[in-house]
Design a protein around this motif. Sequence first.
Motif, short mmCIF file in Angstrom:
data_model
loop_
_atom_site.label_atom_id
_atom_site.label_comp_id
_atom_site.label_asym_id
_atom_site.label_seq_id
_atom_site.Cartn_x
_atom_site.Cartn_y
_atom_site.Cartn_z
N ARG A 1 17.57 16.05 -3.08
CA ARG A 1 18.46 17.20 -3.33
C ARG A 1 18.39 18.22 -2.21
NH1 ARG A 1 16.62 17.19 -8.54
NH2 ARG A 1 15.28 18.99 -8.19
N ASN A 2 17.21 18.31 -1.59
CA ASN A 2 17.04 19.29 -0.53
C ASN A 2 17.24 18.70 0.87
OD1 ASN A 2 16.15 21.99 -1.76
ND2 ASN A 2 15.08 20.44 -2.96
N ASN A 3 17.81 17.49 0.89
CA ASN A 3 18.19 16.87 2.15
C ASN A 3 17.00 16.64 3.08
OD1 ASN A 3 20.21 15.69 3.66
ND2 ASN A 3 20.56 17.54 4.88
N ILE A 4 15.88 16.30 2.48
CA ILE A 4 14.68 16.02 3.26
C ILE A 4 14.47 14.51 3.27
CG2 ILE A 4 12.17 16.29 3.35
CD1 ILE A 4 12.77 19.09 1.94
N GLY A 5 14.56 13.93 4.46
CA GLY A 5 14.40 12.48 4.57
C GLY A 5 13.00 12.05 4.17
N PHE A 6 12.90 10.90 3.55
CA PHE A 6 11.57 10.41 3.18
C PHE A 6 11.55 8.90 3.16
CE2 PHE A 6 13.92 10.79 -0.76
CZ PHE A 6 13.57 9.66 -1.49
N THR A 7 10.35 8.37 3.26
CA THR A 7 10.11 6.94 3.14
C THR A 7 9.18 6.72 1.96
OG1 THR A 7 10.32 6.58 5.53
CG2 THR A 7 9.05 4.94 4.30
N PHE A 8 9.53 5.79 1.09
CA PHE A 8 8.60 5.42 0.03
C PHE A 8 7.52 4.53 0.62
CE2 PHE A 8 12.26 6.16 -2.90
CZ PHE A 8 11.64 7.06 -3.74
N VAL A 9 6.29 4.95 0.50
CA VAL A 9 5.17 4.14 0.96
C VAL A 9 4.40 3.68 -0.27
CG1 VAL A 9 3.05 4.09 2.34
CG2 VAL A 9 5.03 5.42 3.12
N PHE A 10 4.53 2.41 -0.61
CA PHE A 10 3.83 1.89 -1.78
C PHE A 10 2.39 1.59 -1.38
CE2 PHE A 10 8.30 0.77 -2.70
CZ PHE A 10 8.44 1.55 -3.84
N THR A 11 1.46 2.16 -2.11
CA THR A 11 0.04 2.01 -1.78
C THR A 11 -0.63 0.97 -2.69
OG1 THR A 11 -0.61 3.76 -3.32
CG2 THR A 11 -0.12 4.43 -1.04
N LYS A 12 -1.81 0.56 -2.28
CA LYS A 12 -2.68 -0.35 -3.07
C LYS A 12 -2.02 -1.69 -3.35
CE LYS A 12 -4.68 3.77 -5.24
NZ LYS A 12 -5.22 4.41 -6.44
N CYS A 13 -1.22 -2.17 -2.40
CA CYS A 13 -0.50 -3.42 -2.63
C CYS A 13 -1.42 -4.64 -2.55
CB CYS A 13 0.66 -3.55 -1.64
SG CYS A 13 1.95 -2.32 -1.97
N ASP A 14 -2.69 -4.43 -2.24
CA ASP A 14 -3.66 -5.53 -2.31
C ASP A 14 -4.03 -5.86 -3.75
OD1 ASP A 14 -6.56 -3.91 -2.77
OD2 ASP A 14 -4.99 -2.79 -1.77
N LYS A 15 -3.75 -4.94 -4.64
CA LYS A 15 -4.09 -5.18 -6.05
C LYS A 15 -3.03 -6.07 -6.67
CE LYS A 15 -6.68 -1.07 -7.34
NZ LYS A 15 -6.75 0.03 -8.32
N VAL A 16 -3.31 -7.35 -6.69
CA VAL A 16 -2.28 -8.28 -7.17
C VAL A 16 -1.99 -8.01 -8.62
CG1 VAL A 16 -1.74 -10.70 -7.59
CG2 VAL A 16 -2.92 -10.02 -5.51
N ARG A 17 -3.05 -7.83 -9.39
CA ARG A 17 -2.85 -7.56 -10.81
C ARG A 17 -3.15 -6.10 -11.08
NH1 ARG A 17 -0.90 -11.01 -13.79
NH2 ARG A 17 -0.92 -13.17 -13.17
N ALA A 18 -2.20 -5.43 -11.59
CA ALA A 18 -2.39 -4.03 -11.90
C ALA A 18 -2.81 -3.87 -13.35
CB ALA A 18 -1.09 -3.27 -11.63
N SER A 19 -2.93 -2.63 -13.75
CA SER A 19 -3.40 -2.37 -15.10
C SER A 19 -2.44 -2.93 -16.14
CB SER A 19 -3.55 -0.87 -15.30
OG SER A 19 -2.32 -0.24 -15.04
#
Length: 290
Positions: free
Chosen positions: A216-234
């Motif tokens: 909404r505020n016109n601020i560019g961003f990149t989604f950085v997904f973290t902890k992708c080594d965790k194959v199985r999540a909670s």
Amino acid sequence: MLLRVRPFPSFPPLSTSRFSASTHATTAASSPTTPTPPPPPQPAPPLVETALYIPPGVAQDEVSMDMVLPGSNIVIGPYAGDAKVKSVEFVKSSAKAKDCPRDPLGRPEFAVLGRSNVGKSSLINSLVRKKEVALTSKKPGKTQLINHFLINKSWYLVDLPGYGFAHAPRSAKTDWSAFTKGYFLNRDSLVSALLLVDSSVPPQQIDLDCANWLGRNNIGFTFVFTKCDKVRASKGKRSDDNLKKFQDLISDHYQEPPPWIMTSSVTGLGRDDLLLHMSQLRNYWDQEVV
Ligand code: GDP
């Protein structure tokens, strides 16, 4: 002139298989081994039109799959380069947005933000390859400071306070609004934000709220997904499921895909690729800012 990375609207569902070896194999197989007339121009496949983040300097019809960073939707273009971190210096901790360093050289900066415990400190440490540049926090929400680090004497990485900590006092949660939002709304040297999202847990409303606020505020961003080594999540859910759900949830809010990338501070997944992506945003910004 302030030029922000363009806002990124429609976020397509994640499907890493779209970038699979078979896609490359199909492309490679179509390359002739003996001279033949060039094939007629093909329309870009739907993926290119709908799912990839295409950076400045790249025309949509010139995108090929080998230009896409692995584990991401990010196309690498002519502005990419100089992605190595050779030096890092801590510059300043600021308790107020207006106290952030004023750089006479106007060097660009990237802000890193995300929910407390998302892996922000670990990612910053991994990006700069130092164990404790950003101290891995053990007390969520304890420190409400904006920390500036100067990289290669040419750009800044900015560590923003985590948000949404479960055990923080209400005042600390409220502070994020005034404090971090104040930073974003007044920082002319900001190239882009890195919005960290924990891939090991189901989507959290507060992350979506944050993404929407930035958009909404016109601020560019990149989604950085973290902890992708965790194959199985909670709760027995795979990280992939979490990512897909996250992307599905926000797909209605955007008309063009925001860049996203999968990372792990444990395995180093995505580290070099994220730096390369940041280099193209930065180099474009450098060129455009007067
Ligand atoms: P912050 O509060 O966002 O700065 O998060 P931290 O960097 O302190 O990390 C929070 C917790 O997540 C710590 O226990 C880290 O060891 C863990 N963590 C961070 N990044 C990763 C990652 O990529 N993979 C895994 N498996 N754990 C991580």
